[in-house]
Design an enzyme around this catalytic site. Structure first.
Site, PDB file in Angstrom:
ATOM      1  N   ARG A 144      21.556 -35.195 -12.884  1.00  0.00           N
ATOM      2  CA  ARG A 144      21.522 -36.326 -13.834  1.00  0.00           C
ATOM      3  C   ARG A 144      22.252 -37.569 -13.323  1.00  0.00           C
ATOM      4  NH1 ARG A 144      22.319 -32.120 -17.309  1.00  0.00           N
ATOM      5  NH2 ARG A 144      20.438 -31.542 -18.452  1.00  0.00           N
ATOM      6  N   LYS A 166      16.459 -50.828  -9.581  1.00  0.00           N
ATOM      7  CA  LYS A 166      15.157 -50.170  -9.824  1.00  0.00           C
ATOM      8  C   LYS A 166      14.928 -49.150  -8.717  1.00  0.00           C
ATOM      9  CE  LYS A 166      12.263 -53.572 -12.188  1.00  0.00           C
ATOM     10  NZ  LYS A 166      11.002 -54.317 -12.063  1.00  0.00           N
ATOM     11  N   GLU A 208       9.948 -63.044   0.240  1.00  0.00           N
ATOM     12  CA  GLU A 208      10.707 -62.846  -1.013  1.00  0.00           C
ATOM     13  C   GLU A 208      11.820 -63.895  -1.137  1.00  0.00           C
ATOM     14  OE1 GLU A 208       9.762 -60.659  -3.282  1.00  0.00           O
ATOM     15  OE2 GLU A 208       8.837 -58.938  -2.277  1.00  0.00           O
ATOM     16  N   LYS A 249      18.934 -63.012  -7.339  1.00  0.00           N
ATOM     17  CA  LYS A 249      18.473 -61.789  -8.006  1.00  0.00           C
ATOM     18  C   LYS A 249      19.570 -61.244  -8.919  1.00  0.00           C
ATOM     19  CE  LYS A 249      16.074 -57.467  -7.684  1.00  0.00           C
ATOM     20  NZ  LYS A 249      15.215 -56.564  -6.935  1.00  0.00           N
ATOM     21  N   GLU A 259      14.643 -55.351 -17.616  1.00  0.00           N
ATOM     22  CA  GLU A 259      13.391 -56.112 -17.644  1.00  0.00           C
ATOM     23  C   GLU A 259      12.744 -56.170 -19.016  1.00  0.00           C
ATOM     24  OE1 GLU A 259      10.966 -55.734 -14.088  1.00  0.00           O
ATOM     25  OE2 GLU A 259       9.221 -56.505 -15.148  1.00  0.00           O
ATOM     26  N   ARG A 263      13.804 -61.035 -16.424  1.00  0.00           N
ATOM     27  CA  ARG A 263      13.686 -60.370 -15.119  1.00  0.00           C
ATOM     28  C   ARG A 263      12.251 -60.428 -14.600  1.00  0.00           C
ATOM     29  NH1 ARG A 263      16.797 -54.931 -12.854  1.00  0.00           N
ATOM     30  NH2 ARG A 263      15.725 -54.924 -10.855  1.00  0.00           N
ATOM     31  N   ASN A 267       8.803 -61.426 -10.621  1.00  0.00           N
ATOM     32  CA  ASN A 267       7.439 -61.033 -10.256  1.00  0.00           C
ATOM     33  C   ASN A 267       6.570 -62.217  -9.852  1.00  0.00           C
ATOM     34  OD1 ASN A 267       7.771 -58.256 -10.672  1.00  0.00           O
ATOM     35  ND2 ASN A 267       7.563 -58.542 -12.878  1.00  0.00           N
ATOM     36  N   HIS A 270       3.630 -61.687  -7.663  1.00  0.00           N
ATOM     37  CA  HIS A 270       3.439 -60.237  -7.534  1.00  0.00           C
ATOM     38  C   HIS A 270       2.224 -59.702  -8.271  1.00  0.00           C
ATOM     39  CE1 HIS A 270       7.259 -60.388  -5.566  1.00  0.00           C
ATOM     40  NE2 HIS A 270       7.294 -59.078  -5.394  1.00  0.00           N
ATOM     41  N   HIS A 274       0.167 -57.568  -5.970  1.00  0.00           N
ATOM     42  CA  HIS A 274      -0.059 -56.132  -6.176  1.00  0.00           C
ATOM     43  C   HIS A 274      -1.545 -55.814  -6.214  1.00  0.00           C
ATOM     44  CE1 HIS A 274       4.169 -55.426  -8.096  1.00  0.00           C
ATOM     45  NE2 HIS A 274       4.188 -55.335  -6.783  1.00  0.00           N
ATOM     46  N   HIS A 289       3.578 -55.574   1.748  1.00  0.00           N
ATOM     47  CA  HIS A 289       3.955 -56.119   0.448  1.00  0.00           C
ATOM     48  C   HIS A 289       4.292 -57.625   0.506  1.00  0.00           C
ATOM     49  CE1 HIS A 289       5.706 -56.246  -3.565  1.00  0.00           C
ATOM     50  NE2 HIS A 289       6.785 -56.800  -3.027  1.00  0.00           N
TER      51      HIS A 289
HETATM   52  N1  LIG Z   1      13.398 -51.394  -6.144  1.00  0.00           N
HETATM   53  C1  LIG Z   1      13.026 -52.654  -6.109  1.00  0.00           C
HETATM   54  O1  LIG Z   1      13.521 -53.484  -6.875  1.00  0.00           O
HETATM   55  C2  LIG Z   1      11.992 -53.088  -5.120  1.00  0.00           C
HETATM   56  C3  LIG Z   1      11.774 -54.441  -4.912  1.00  0.00           C
HETATM   57  C4  LIG Z   1      10.867 -54.822  -3.930  1.00  0.00           C
HETATM   58  C5  LIG Z   1      10.194 -53.852  -3.191  1.00  0.00           C
HETATM   59  N2  LIG Z   1      10.431 -52.524  -3.445  1.00  0.00           N
HETATM   60  C6  LIG Z   1       9.760 -51.481  -2.660  1.00  0.00           C
HETATM   61  O2  LIG Z   1      10.161 -51.618  -1.311  1.00  0.00           O
HETATM   62  C7  LIG Z   1       9.146 -51.071  -0.470  1.00  0.00           C
HETATM   63  C8  LIG Z   1       8.919 -51.980   0.689  1.00  0.00           C
HETATM   64  O3  LIG Z   1      10.103 -52.096   1.413  1.00  0.00           O
HETATM   65  P1  LIG Z   1      10.096 -52.501   2.954  1.00  0.00           P
HETATM   66  O4  LIG Z   1       9.281 -53.701   3.140  1.00  0.00           O
HETATM   67  O5  LIG Z   1      11.502 -52.518   3.414  1.00  0.00           O
HETATM   68  O6  LIG Z   1       9.253 -51.308   3.608  1.00  0.00           O
HETATM   69  P2  LIG Z   1       9.669 -50.019   4.439  1.00  0.00           P
HETATM   70  O7  LIG Z   1      10.824 -49.320   3.861  1.00  0.00           O
HETATM   71  O8  LIG Z   1       8.418 -49.255   4.644  1.00  0.00           O
HETATM   72  O9  LIG Z   1      10.117 -50.652   5.838  1.00  0.00           O
HETATM   73  C9  LIG Z   1       9.175 -51.336   6.617  1.00  0.00           C
HETATM   74  C10 LIG Z   1       9.109 -50.749   8.026  1.00  0.00           C
HETATM   75  O10 LIG Z   1      10.232 -51.193   8.760  1.00  0.00           O
HETATM   76  C11 LIG Z   1      10.921 -50.089   9.325  1.00  0.00           C
HETATM   77  N3  LIG Z   1      12.322 -50.471   9.398  1.00  0.00           N
HETATM   78  C12 LIG Z   1      13.179 -50.672   8.383  1.00  0.00           C
HETATM   79  N4  LIG Z   1      14.351 -51.125   8.849  1.00  0.00           N
HETATM   80  C13 LIG Z   1      14.225 -51.235  10.188  1.00  0.00           C
HETATM   81  C14 LIG Z   1      15.083 -51.692  11.220  1.00  0.00           C
HETATM   82  N5  LIG Z   1      16.308 -52.161  10.974  1.00  0.00           N
HETATM   83  N6  LIG Z   1      14.608 -51.658  12.512  1.00  0.00           N
HETATM   84  C15 LIG Z   1      13.347 -51.227  12.773  1.00  0.00           C
HETATM   85  N7  LIG Z   1      12.490 -50.807  11.839  1.00  0.00           N
HETATM   86  C16 LIG Z   1      12.930 -50.820  10.552  1.00  0.00           C
HETATM   87  C17 LIG Z   1      10.612 -48.921   8.448  1.00  0.00           C
HETATM   88  O11 LIG Z   1      10.762 -47.692   9.125  1.00  0.00           O
HETATM   89  C18 LIG Z   1       9.167 -49.217   8.066  1.00  0.00           C
HETATM   90  O12 LIG Z   1       8.300 -48.768   9.089  1.00  0.00           O
HETATM   91  C19 LIG Z   1       7.929 -50.869  -1.358  1.00  0.00           C
HETATM   92  O13 LIG Z   1       7.780 -49.498  -1.623  1.00  0.00           O
HETATM   93  C20 LIG Z   1       8.260 -51.625  -2.629  1.00  0.00           C
HETATM   94  O14 LIG Z   1       7.672 -51.049  -3.776  1.00  0.00           O
HETATM   95  C21 LIG Z   1      11.316 -52.136  -4.383  1.00  0.00           C
HETATM   96 ZN   LIG Z   2       8.330 -57.981  -3.895  1.00  0.00          ZN
END
Ligand SMILES: NC(=O)c1ccc[n+]([C@@H]2O[C@H](COP(=O)([O-])OP(=O)(O)OC[C@H]3O[C@@H](n4cnc5c(N)ncnc54)[C@H](O)[C@@H]3O)[C@@H](O)[C@H]2O)c1
Ligand SMILES: [Zn+2]
Length: 389
Positions: A144, A166, A208, A249, A259, A263, A267, A270, A274, A289
């Protein structure tokens, strides 16, 4: 490196730190008892052990990472934990969005339980947004709720996904549909780690950053227009821009943690983005993304212009800046074919920001003047998409 201290953290006034000024920038997410610092700077990973042991003495850590990040940077983190005699375990998942699945989640949770670590121990999300979301959801649900520390390694994760609490995984029905809110205890954003990130992923995170400027910080957008080259070449401007993004943020999250209102501004770009991600089957070869956000943000400005809300010069300026840094700005920039406008609208309607048939969009009255519009009709959007496809 210059010393830049913004929101001073209470712990940093302690005697222990009195003789050693902090050489990182700190932004606090103000959420009462759940408040936490985001520390941003170079070479912070080697200090993660110290930071965690100061915050949570005697806690054990389970590190969740992906193969790419672990291969490049895990040893530094493990050495840092060893340096403080912190007991630790690691769980490494495959890189990519597919790891935000039930199967991987089940496997990760099983491995955390195998460690017999307890609620007061720590889950460390060490990777991009995928790892952060997955690790956070595991931390929120095992026993939990365990302590959670984010060590984001992609630019997108440092400016966005690691901040705000999130967490979650994807369902066959859509992205991020299963999740929980869990604020981390600490976020450590080591900008040196970004040097191993691909240019494409760096750009995706930068999209972003632009978004924060266009929501309500026009002066930040202007500074990005001016300084983007220094940001892309790891100048001090990078740390400043990450800090400004995190502050933007953090301010919104502090006002609306769950949200229920403002918040949703986060988006911007987005809803269209999306839909394009869904339309390309979440195939990272076609669209990641941040690229969807870039096109979506341009579309949001163009649609606002069509509705006589936003002037044409602002639209051009937004398009120009995304394009200058190498981000896509139109649906035609996506390789391969896209579905028709009707199908794109279906993807939009499936998005969670639909209430009682009316579409909620983030629209804008100009640079940095975004607002939540609850009454956009489907037919207006469909006509617009038809024109743009
Ligand atoms: N929780 C939230 O508020 C929130 C907000 C925005 C996005 N997201 C989520 O985040 C995800 C996207 O995140 P992302 O763009 O970081 O993608 P990701 O985690 O897939 O990373 C992108 C790529 O970069 C590589 N990588 C990461 N750090 C590295 C580094 N220092 N050196 C070399 N390679 C590296 C990873 O292995 C991957 O192949 C999505 O699933 C999205 O839904 C969440
Ligand atoms: Zn985003």
């Amino acid at each position: 490196m210059k010393i830049k201290q913004m929101n001073e953290e209470p712990s940093m006034r302690s005697a222990r730190h009195a003789s050693k000024p902090a050489d990182f920038t700190s932004v606090t997410v103000e959420l009462g008892e759940k408040s936490y610092p985001i520390r941003i700077g170079e070479n912070l990973l080697a200090r993660a052990g110290t930071m965690i042991s100061e915050l949570l003495p005697d806690a054990k850590c389970v590190i969740i990472s992906d193969e790419n990040v672990a291969g490049l940077h895990l040893a530094t983190l493990e050495n840092s934990l060893d340096g403080e005699n912190i007991d630790h375990a690691k769980i490494i998942v495959a890189p990519g969005e597919a790891s935000k699945s039930f199967e991987v989640y089940q496997n990760v949770v099983g491995q955390i339980l195998d460690t017999r670590f307890e609620r007061n121990d720590v889950v460390i999300g060490f990777g991009g947004g995928v790892v952060g979301d997955l690790a956070g959801f595991a931390a929120a649900t095992v026993r939990r709720g365990m302590n959670f520390v984010q060590i984001p390694t992609s630019l997108l994760a440092q400016v966005d996904s690691s901040v705000g609490g999130k967490t979650g995984i994807n369902a066959p029905h859509g992205k991020n549909l299963i999740g929980a809110f869990l604020q981390p205890r600490l976020v450590i954003a080591d900008t040196t780690l970004l040097k191993t990130l691909s240019l494409r992923e760096f750009r995706a995170g930068y999209a972003e950053m632009i978004k924060y400027g266009l929501i309500d910080r026009p002066e930040f957008f202007y500074s990005l227009e001016k300084n983007w080259q220094q940001i892309f070449s790891f100048g001090d401007e990078l740390i400043e821009a990450i800090a400004t993004s995190c502050r933007a943020k953090a301010e919104i999250v502090a006002l609306d943690e769950f949200e229920k209102g403002c918040r949703a501004l986060l988006n911007l770009g987005h809803t269209f983005g999306h839909a394009l991600e869904a339309a390309t089957g979440y195939d990272a070869n076609r669209l990641v993304h941040g690229e969807g956000v870039a096109i979506g943000t341009v579309l949001a400005h163009e649609f606002s212009n069509r509705m006589n809300l936003c002037d044409a010069d602002s639209v051009e300026r937004v398009k120009d800046h995304f394009g200058k840094v190498g981000l896509p700005t139109a649906m035609s920039d996506i390789p391969g074919s896209l579905p028709r406008a009707e199908k794109l609208l279906e993807y939009i309607a499936q998005d969670k920001k639909v209430r009682r048939g009316e579409l909620t969009f983030i629209l804008t009255k100009g640079l940095g003047k975004s607002y939540i519009a609850n009454n956009v009709t489907a037919s207006e959007i469909q006509a617009f998409l038809k024109e743009k496809l």
